[in-house]
Motif scaffolding. Structure first.
Motif, PDB file in Angstrom:
ATOM      1  N   ARG A 187      50.860  30.752  39.231  1.00 21.45           N
ATOM      2  CA  ARG A 187      50.278  30.719  37.887  1.00 21.45           C
ATOM      3  C   ARG A 187      48.844  31.205  37.969  1.00 21.45           C
ATOM      4  O   ARG A 187      48.077  30.712  38.784  1.00 21.45           O
ATOM      5  N   THR A 188      48.502  32.133  37.106  1.00 22.49           N
ATOM      6  CA  THR A 188      47.123  32.624  37.057  1.00 22.49           C
ATOM      7  C   THR A 188      46.291  31.621  36.248  1.00 22.49           C
ATOM      8  O   THR A 188      46.722  31.191  35.186  1.00 22.49           O
ATOM      9  N   PRO A 189      45.118  31.250  36.753  1.00 20.96           N
ATOM     10  CA  PRO A 189      44.294  30.261  36.044  1.00 20.96           C
ATOM     11  C   PRO A 189      43.851  30.741  34.661  1.00 20.96           C
ATOM     12  O   PRO A 189      43.660  31.939  34.449  1.00 20.96           O
ATOM     13  N   GLU A 190      43.680  29.788  33.743  1.00 16.42           N
ATOM     14  CA  GLU A 190      43.062  30.087  32.445  1.00 16.42           C
ATOM     15  C   GLU A 190      41.602  30.428  32.731  1.00 16.42           C
ATOM     16  O   GLU A 190      40.942  29.741  33.503  1.00 16.42           O
ATOM     17  N   ASP A 231      29.453  34.066  39.811  1.00 11.24           N
ATOM     18  CA  ASP A 231      30.214  33.034  40.512  1.00 11.24           C
ATOM     19  C   ASP A 231      31.508  32.739  39.762  1.00 11.24           C
ATOM     20  O   ASP A 231      31.598  32.997  38.560  1.00 11.24           O
ATOM     21  N   VAL A 232      32.484  32.229  40.474  1.00 13.42           N
ATOM     22  CA  VAL A 232      33.740  31.771  39.872  1.00 13.42           C
ATOM     23  C   VAL A 232      34.055  30.409  40.465  1.00 13.42           C
ATOM     24  O   VAL A 232      34.003  30.242  41.672  1.00 13.42           O
ATOM     25  N   GLU A 233      34.338  29.442  39.599  1.00 15.16           N
ATOM     26  CA  GLU A 233      34.749  28.119  40.055  1.00 15.16           C
ATOM     27  C   GLU A 233      36.183  27.884  39.599  1.00 15.16           C
ATOM     28  O   GLU A 233      36.472  27.948  38.403  1.00 15.16           O
ATOM     29  N   VAL A 234      37.058  27.608  40.553  1.00 13.26           N
ATOM     30  CA  VAL A 234      38.463  27.355  40.258  1.00 13.26           C
ATOM     31  C   VAL A 234      38.745  25.886  40.537  1.00 13.26           C
ATOM     32  O   VAL A 234      38.322  25.354  41.564  1.00 13.26           O
ATOM     33  N   THR A 235      39.455  25.226  39.613  1.00 21.36           N
ATOM     34  CA  THR A 235      39.790  23.815  39.817  1.00 21.36           C
ATOM     35  C   THR A 235      40.765  23.688  40.986  1.00 21.36           C
ATOM     36  O   THR A 235      41.439  24.654  41.352  1.00 21.36           O
ATOM     37  N   GLY A 236      40.828  22.498  41.556  1.00 20.80           N
ATOM     38  CA  GLY A 236      41.684  22.249  42.710  1.00 20.80           C
ATOM     39  C   GLY A 236      43.158  22.532  42.458  1.00 20.80           C
ATOM     40  O   GLY A 236      43.884  22.952  43.353  1.00 20.80           O
ATOM     41  N   MET A 278      35.781  21.304  45.994  1.00 21.05           N
ATOM     42  CA  MET A 278      36.752  22.382  45.907  1.00 21.05           C
ATOM     43  C   MET A 278      37.438  22.561  47.259  1.00 21.05           C
ATOM     44  O   MET A 278      36.800  22.505  48.289  1.00 21.05           O
ATOM     45  N   SER A 279      38.721  22.808  47.218  1.00 17.22           N
ATOM     46  CA  SER A 279      39.469  22.981  48.450  1.00 17.22           C
ATOM     47  C   SER A 279      39.251  24.382  49.004  1.00 17.22           C
ATOM     48  O   SER A 279      38.739  25.269  48.318  1.00 17.22           O
ATOM     49  N   LEU A 280      39.656  24.569  50.235  1.00 18.30           N
ATOM     50  CA  LEU A 280      39.509  25.867  50.889  1.00 18.30           C
ATOM     51  C   LEU A 280      40.294  26.939  50.141  1.00 18.30           C
ATOM     52  O   LEU A 280      39.815  28.052  49.928  1.00 18.30           O
ATOM     53  N   ARG A 281      41.495  26.580  49.694  1.00 21.16           N
ATOM     54  CA  ARG A 281      42.340  27.544  48.983  1.00 21.16           C
ATOM     55  C   ARG A 281      41.713  27.963  47.654  1.00 21.16           C
ATOM     56  O   ARG A 281      41.676  29.138  47.317  1.00 21.16           O
ATOM     57  N   SER A 282      41.222  26.983  46.893  1.00 20.06           N
ATOM     58  CA  SER A 282      40.603  27.335  45.609  1.00 20.06           C
ATOM     59  C   SER A 282      39.322  28.133  45.815  1.00 20.06           C
ATOM     60  O   SER A 282      39.002  29.015  45.012  1.00 20.06           O
ATOM     61  N   GLN A 341      44.463  25.683  37.879  1.00 19.62           N
ATOM     62  CA  GLN A 341      44.840  25.878  36.474  1.00 19.62           C
ATOM     63  C   GLN A 341      43.712  26.472  35.637  1.00 19.62           C
ATOM     64  O   GLN A 341      43.968  27.155  34.660  1.00 19.62           O
ATOM     65  N   GLN A 342      42.480  26.185  36.004  1.00 17.33           N
ATOM     66  CA  GLN A 342      41.312  26.627  35.234  1.00 17.33           C
ATOM     67  C   GLN A 342      40.341  27.371  36.134  1.00 17.33           C
ATOM     68  O   GLN A 342      40.173  27.008  37.298  1.00 17.33           O
ATOM     69  N   ALA A 343      39.703  28.388  35.566  1.00 17.94           N
ATOM     70  CA  ALA A 343      38.652  29.108  36.280  1.00 17.94           C
ATOM     71  C   ALA A 343      37.493  29.336  35.319  1.00 17.94           C
ATOM     72  O   ALA A 343      37.681  29.816  34.206  1.00 17.94           O
ATOM     73  N   VAL A 344      36.293  28.954  35.752  1.00 16.52           N
ATOM     74  CA  VAL A 344      35.093  29.221  34.968  1.00 16.52           C
ATOM     75  C   VAL A 344      34.380  30.377  35.657  1.00 16.52           C
ATOM     76  O   VAL A 344      34.073  30.313  36.844  1.00 16.52           O
ATOM     77  N   VAL A 345      34.158  31.446  34.888  1.00 16.96           N
ATOM     78  CA  VAL A 345      33.508  32.639  35.420  1.00 16.96           C
ATOM     79  C   VAL A 345      32.068  32.646  34.909  1.00 16.96           C
ATOM     80  O   VAL A 345      31.833  32.644  33.700  1.00 16.96           O
ATOM     81  N   TYR A 346      31.117  32.619  35.850  1.00 16.29           N
ATOM     82  CA  TYR A 346      29.705  32.648  35.490  1.00 16.29           C
ATOM     83  C   TYR A 346      29.230  34.089  35.541  1.00 16.29           C
ATOM     84  O   TYR A 346      29.458  34.790  36.527  1.00 16.29           O
ATOM     85  N   ILE A 347      28.567  34.509  34.439  1.00 18.16           N
ATOM     86  CA  ILE A 347      28.125  35.902  34.353  1.00 18.16           C
ATOM     87  C   ILE A 347      26.638  35.969  34.032  1.00 18.16           C
ATOM     88  O   ILE A 347      26.059  35.017  33.499  1.00 18.16           O
ATOM     89  N   SER A 348      26.041  37.095  34.352  1.00 17.89           N
ATOM     90  CA  SER A 348      24.715  37.428  33.835  1.00 17.89           C
ATOM     91  C   SER A 348      24.867  38.781  33.161  1.00 17.89           C
ATOM     92  O   SER A 348      25.658  39.621  33.599  1.00 17.89           O
TER      93      SER A 348
END
Length: 113
Positions: free
Chosen positions: A85-88, A36-41, A1-5, A44-51
């Protein structure tokens, strides 16, 4: 992952916690922690990890409620974070919390013996 993402992921994590606890009115969504949140480089996509607290059915209902509200949540993120653009957004359970609790329980049982 880049610094920006990475930076955007951290900012999204902070904002998502606020949006889910304050703005979301879905009764299915219980007590949720964004772990946690992982955003693609390409951002375009963001995976949000929840508990989430509750039994398996309540947790599944929480996940369904969040997925149903993902459009609203994405719009809120778009207003709060200035991006072209806001990530999906997609939501997943963070299994590392349960894994950590399991290891903790095992260590406690060894310590008690």
């Amino acid at each position: 992952m880049s610094l920006r993402s990475n930076r955007i992921a951290e900012q999204m994590k902070k904002e998502l916690g606020d949006i889910i606890t304050r703005k979301l009115k879905d009764p299915r969504v219980g007590f949720v922690t964004v772990t946690d949140v992982e955003v693609t480089g390409d951002l375009q996509q963001a995976v949000v990890y929840i508990s989430a607290l509750g039994n398996d059915r309540e947790r599944e209902d929480t996940l369904k409620g969040l997925q149903k509200a993902s459009g609203f949540i994405r719009t809120e993120i778009g207003h709060r974070i200035r991006l072209r653009r806001t990530p999906e957004i997609s939501f997943e359970f963070d299994s590392s919390v349960e894994y950590g609790n399991k290891i903790d329980a095992l260590l406690r049982s060894l310590n008690d013996e």
